[in-house]
Design an enzyme around this catalytic site. Structure first.
Site, PDB file in Angstrom:
ATOM      1  CE  LYS A  16      -2.234  -0.878   3.852  1.00  9.11           C
ATOM      2  NZ  LYS A  16      -1.668  -2.164   4.270  1.00  9.11           N
ATOM      3  NE  ARG A  91      -3.930  -1.133  10.074  1.00 11.82           N
ATOM      4  CZ  ARG A  91      -2.839  -0.589   9.521  1.00 11.82           C
ATOM      5  NH1 ARG A  91      -2.819   0.652   9.123  1.00 11.82           N
ATOM      6  NH2 ARG A  91      -1.772  -1.327   9.362  1.00 11.82           N
ATOM      7  NE  ARG A 163       6.872  -0.619  10.240  1.00 13.48           N
ATOM      8  CZ  ARG A 163       5.697  -0.538   9.631  1.00 13.48           C
ATOM      9  NH1 ARG A 163       5.605   0.054   8.440  1.00 13.48           N
ATOM     10  NH2 ARG A 163       4.617  -1.053  10.176  1.00 13.48           N
ATOM     11  NE  ARG A 174       2.309  -4.812  11.208  1.00 10.07           N
ATOM     12  CZ  ARG A 174       3.304  -4.426  10.415  1.00 10.07           C
ATOM     13  NH1 ARG A 174       4.521  -4.919  10.563  1.00 10.07           N
ATOM     14  NH2 ARG A 174       3.080  -3.527   9.487  1.00 10.07           N
TER      15      ARG A 174
END
Ligand code: AMP
Length: 222
Positions: A16, A91, A163, A174
């Site tokens: 994305k 979300r 990250r 996730r």
């Protein structure tokens, strides 16, 4: 002509952010990214950042009441004629309802939702190799698109890091979080006639072309 107000919806790691960057440059759109916003708040040590950090590190969603205000403020401060791409917000269904309400109050609405899909195993494999510039957020992949000098950003020379939430365990959490809390948005936007499906499991240039084709079909109904 109505400016494009597009949401990129899809699991973490589907591309994305990369595609938002490409499409925004091509069409002069502004990218409003929730992950980047949250990471900036965490780096700045703000109240929002402190509250969000405990969720981000474990791959959980930050509660709606923490994220919605800051994202809506960023979106609504854009001039009416400025098109934008939302990356990572909304979300959850309540976030999407807040977005609808916020835009509706100023006479605007979303024009398209691009749903990017990819296989979980491919996503995990891609994400554990992902690295990001600690300064300008340019994304690299240590296997397929590493920086010219290991650990150093090609664009700004700052450190390229992994990250905290790009480790395999957190990535799986996730993905699970996405399925449970975000995937219902597919139906939410399909019912509104805004949803366009794009296969994210292709080279980036092909995904970009497919998104452009999908966006140009918007407004025609399904
Ligand atoms: P991202 O960079 O979009 O993958 O986001 C990184 C993390 O930030 C997510 O795993 C969540 O913890 C948090 N986050 C980003 N966007 C949202 C959102 N819209 N709602 C709740 N949490 C979010």
């Amino acid at each position: 002509m109505t400016p494009s107000r597009v949401l990129f919806l899809g699991p973490p790691g589907v591309g994305k952010g990369t595609q938002a960057q490409r499409i925004s440059e091509r069409f002069g759109l502004v990218v409003v990214g929730s992950g980047d916003t949250i990471r900036r708040e965490i780096r700045d040590g703000s109240e929002i950042g402190r509250r969000a950090a405990q969720y981000v590190q474990f791959g959980a969603l930050v509660p709606d009441e923490i994220i919605t205000g800051v994202m809506l403020a960023g979106i609504l401060k854009l001039p009416p004629e400025q098109g934008f791409i939302l990356d990572g917000f909304p979300r959850t269904v309540p976030q999407a309802e807040s977005l609808d309400g916020g835009l509706g109050r100023v006479g605007r609405q979303m024009t398209a939702v691009v749903h990017l899909t990819a296989d979980d195993a491919r996503i995990v494999a891609r994400m554990v190799d992902r690295r990001v510039c600690s300064n300008c957020q340019t994304t690299y992949n240590v296997r397929s698109s590493p920086p010219r000098v290991a650990g150093v950003c090609d664009h700004c020379g700052h450190a390229v890091i992994q990250r905290v939430d790009d480790t395999e365990g957190v990535i799986r959490t996730r993905l699970e979080t996405y399925r449970r809390q975000t995937a219902p948005l597919v139906e939410f936007y399909r019912r509104r006639g805004l949803l366009r499906e794009v296969d994210g499991d292709q080279p980036a240039a092909q995904v970009e072309a497919a998104i452009i084709a999908a966006m140009s079909r918007c407004g025609e109904g399904e």
